[in-house]
Design an enzyme around this catalytic site. Structure first.
Site, short mmCIF file in Angstrom:
data_model
loop_
_atom_site.label_atom_id
_atom_site.label_comp_id
_atom_site.label_asym_id
_atom_site.label_seq_id
_atom_site.Cartn_x
_atom_site.Cartn_y
_atom_site.Cartn_z
N LYS A 177 0.85 -1.18 0.00
CA LYS A 177 0.00 0.00 0.00
C LYS A 177 0.90 1.25 0.00
CE LYS A 177 -0.77 0.87 4.92
NZ LYS A 177 -0.37 2.28 4.94
N HIS B 217 0.48 -5.84 5.41
CA HIS B 217 1.23 -6.56 6.43
C HIS B 217 0.40 -6.84 7.68
CE1 HIS B 217 1.90 -2.33 7.68
NE2 HIS B 217 1.91 -2.83 8.90
N LYS C 127 -0.38 -11.05 10.57
CA LYS C 127 -0.41 -11.30 12.00
C LYS C 127 -1.21 -12.58 12.29
CE LYS C 127 1.66 -7.42 13.19
NZ LYS C 127 2.98 -7.40 13.83
N GLU D 257 -1.41 3.95 17.84
CA GLU D 257 0.04 3.97 17.93
C GLU D 257 0.49 5.03 18.93
OE1 GLU D 257 2.21 3.12 14.03
OE2 GLU D 257 0.43 4.20 13.36
N ASP E 150 -4.15 6.50 5.11
CA ASP E 150 -3.08 5.58 5.47
C ASP E 150 -3.60 4.27 6.06
OD1 ASP E 150 -0.35 4.85 5.79
OD2 ASP E 150 -0.40 5.47 7.88
N HIS F 10 -6.10 -1.37 5.96
CA HIS F 10 -5.97 -2.13 7.21
C HIS F 10 -7.31 -2.33 7.93
CE1 HIS F 10 -1.77 -1.96 6.65
NE2 HIS F 10 -1.49 -0.86 7.31
N LYS G 234 -2.06 8.52 15.76
CA LYS G 234 -0.66 8.61 16.20
C LYS G 234 -0.59 9.33 17.55
CE LYS G 234 1.51 7.30 12.27
NZ LYS G 234 2.48 6.20 12.18
#
Length: 477
Positions: free
Chosen positions: A140, A170, A174, A208, A227, A232, A328
């Site tokens: 991505k 990614h 997991k 995060e 993002d 995701h 974030k």
């Protein structure tokens, strides 16, 4: 535990081999596949970059990122360097002469190269499968809005078939993410209640603690919504809410995911909150405001936090809200899915201390610690009838040997073996962008993100979003 078969031998061509993704994640993951006896000894790694150098130059750059043992020494001899400019036809003509048999082309590059590199691979005949499989892997972002995603997919599919394209996320590498399907469809006690009759609402969080850091230029052009949400978070939503597939194979699973994403009602700007972190502290560490980050505009309107409410237009999920959030500089690193079940009636407990029963919650913890827990109501010991929530938790590290993983091992192995279960199809990509396009349009025209203190759970508007529905977020961490 059954041992997976060794993947077929191939040449793994990594465009951008000197970049951070290749050094920090891809090559350590490949080393782990060797360590687990899953990589054919004849597999070769060909790193492509425009920098001056040779085989030893590339190997030396990787030494600091991979554990120096006999496995690394064995793999090291199979790593080769190919100097070439991605924009020049001559690079791909030379590649065509150097590669025979099975080949995988991994675009660990800036997104601007995805289309042009694919076109040049096709023009050089490198995607023809006459003497072995040829597969294309891209990271991505898959576009920056619906129109650009459609254009990228058109370019990719002009040069390669959908069966050759591996759009990598990614997050889906997991173990707990993959276990969503097993937990749902391998345990009848969950599937029986996995619907709007029993589920009150669902939360999906990707929080995060880290700030934007040195990624100011990329992030200011992207933001938290682009993002994280169309890829995701909507992939996690799809795995959580999809219908049972006809088999545990790639196309039935990908088709059910695509149908679920297509059923997501486009986001309403009135049901979304965007935030941007101010200066402050995370624990004892001082944090500069987002707008003070290098390469970020001093009056930036880019969001570093998003919370939104989505609905899914299917019989199973009619009336069940899905609350998504990501950001974030928050109080904890925490990626999880929380399924909140409806509370049991309290009529049985009239005349006792019980005024409200805690709802059952099913929590899939994806990172930092992979675990699954189920919250139940239990009686508090003593003469009075009173209840409290208790949790039954399964942690992967307590039951299985996890080892150090980058999250890419399964994904790379699946590319080598041709298993596309964990990879996104064109219709999934476009469905994800279609779901959030109203927010992109609305936020481009008006308003600013709500400021929030670093080290907190985000802006107050996110709490208000759930509070107006009589709900609250699951605590981070």
């Amino acid at each position: 535990m059954n041992q997976a078969p060794v993947a077929p031998a191939a040449t793994l061509v990594i465009f951008g081999a000197m970049g951070d993704l290749a050094k920090r994640l891809l090559m350590p993951a490949i080393a782990n596949l060797v360590r687990w006896n899953l990589l054919d000894p004849k597999t070769e790694i060909l790193g492509v970059s425009y920098h001056d150098g040779d085989d030893e130059t590339l190997r030396a750059t990787l030494d600091d990122f991979i554990e120096g043992d006999e496995v690394w020494e064995k793999l090291r001899a199979h790593i080769h360097y190919f100097k070439g400019d991605f924009t020049q036809d001559e690079t791909f003509q030379r590649l065509a002469g150097a590669i025979k048999g099975n080949a995988i082309f991994y675009l660990a590059t800036a997104a601007s190269f995805f289309g042009p590199v694919t076109q040049k691979l096709g023009a050089a005949g490198l995607l023809k499968e006459e003497d072995g499989f040829r597969r294309l892997v891209i990271e991505k972002p898959f576009g920056s809005d619906l129109a650009s995603a459609q254009a990228l997919n058109k370019t990719l599919l002009e040069q390669a078939s959908e069966a050759q394209i591996y759009r990598i996320d990614h997050f889906l590498g997991k173990e707990t993410v993959q276990n969503i399907l097993v937990a749902r469809f391998g345990n009848s006690i969950f599937e029986a209640v996995w619907n709007n009759r029993y589920v009150d609402h669902v939360e999906i969080t990707a929080a995060e603690q880290v700030t934007v850091g040195t990624r100011g230029k990329f992030y200011d052009a992207t933001g938290a919504l682009r993002d994280m949400v169309p890829n995701h978070l909507l992939q996690l939503l799809a795995l959580t809410a999809m219908e049972p597939p006809t088999s545990f194979e790639a196309e039935p699973i990908r088709s059910e995911k695509a149908k679920l994403i297509a059923a997501v009602h486009p986001a309403d700007p009135a049901d979304a909150v965007r935030g941007q972190y101010k200066g402050g502290k995370i624990g004892a560490d001082k944090v500069a405001a987002y707008r003070e980050t290098p390469d970020v505009s001093a009056d930036s309107r880019t969001e570093t936090y998003v919370a939104l409410k989505l609905t899914v237009d299917t019989w199973r999920w009619s009336g069940v809200p899905f609350y998504l959030r990501t950001g974030k500089a928050l109080s904890a690193r925490d990626t999880e899915i929380v399924v909140h079940f409806k509370s049991a009636p309290t009529s049985l407990f009239k005349g006792t201390e019980v005024t409200k029963l805690p709802c059952n919650r099913f929590v899939l913890q994806i990172q930092p610690d992979e675990a699954i827990s189920l919250d139940l109501a239990a009686k508090i010991p003593g003469p009075l009838v009173d209840v409290a929530p208790v949790s039954m938790t399964f942690a992967y590290a307590d039951r299985f040997e996890m080892g150090h993983r980058t999250g890419y091992e399964t994904l790379l192995y699946d590319v080598l073996t041709g298993d596309q279960i964990l990879f996104q199809r064109a219709d999934q990509i476009e469905g994800g962008w279609r779901a959030i396009q109203p927010l992109l349009d609305a936020w481009a025209k008006r308003g600013k993100p709500e400021p929030y203190k670093p080290g907190t759970a985000g802006p107050s508007g996110a709490d208000a979003l759930l509070a107006r529905d009589g709900r609250q977020w699951h605590t981070l961490g």
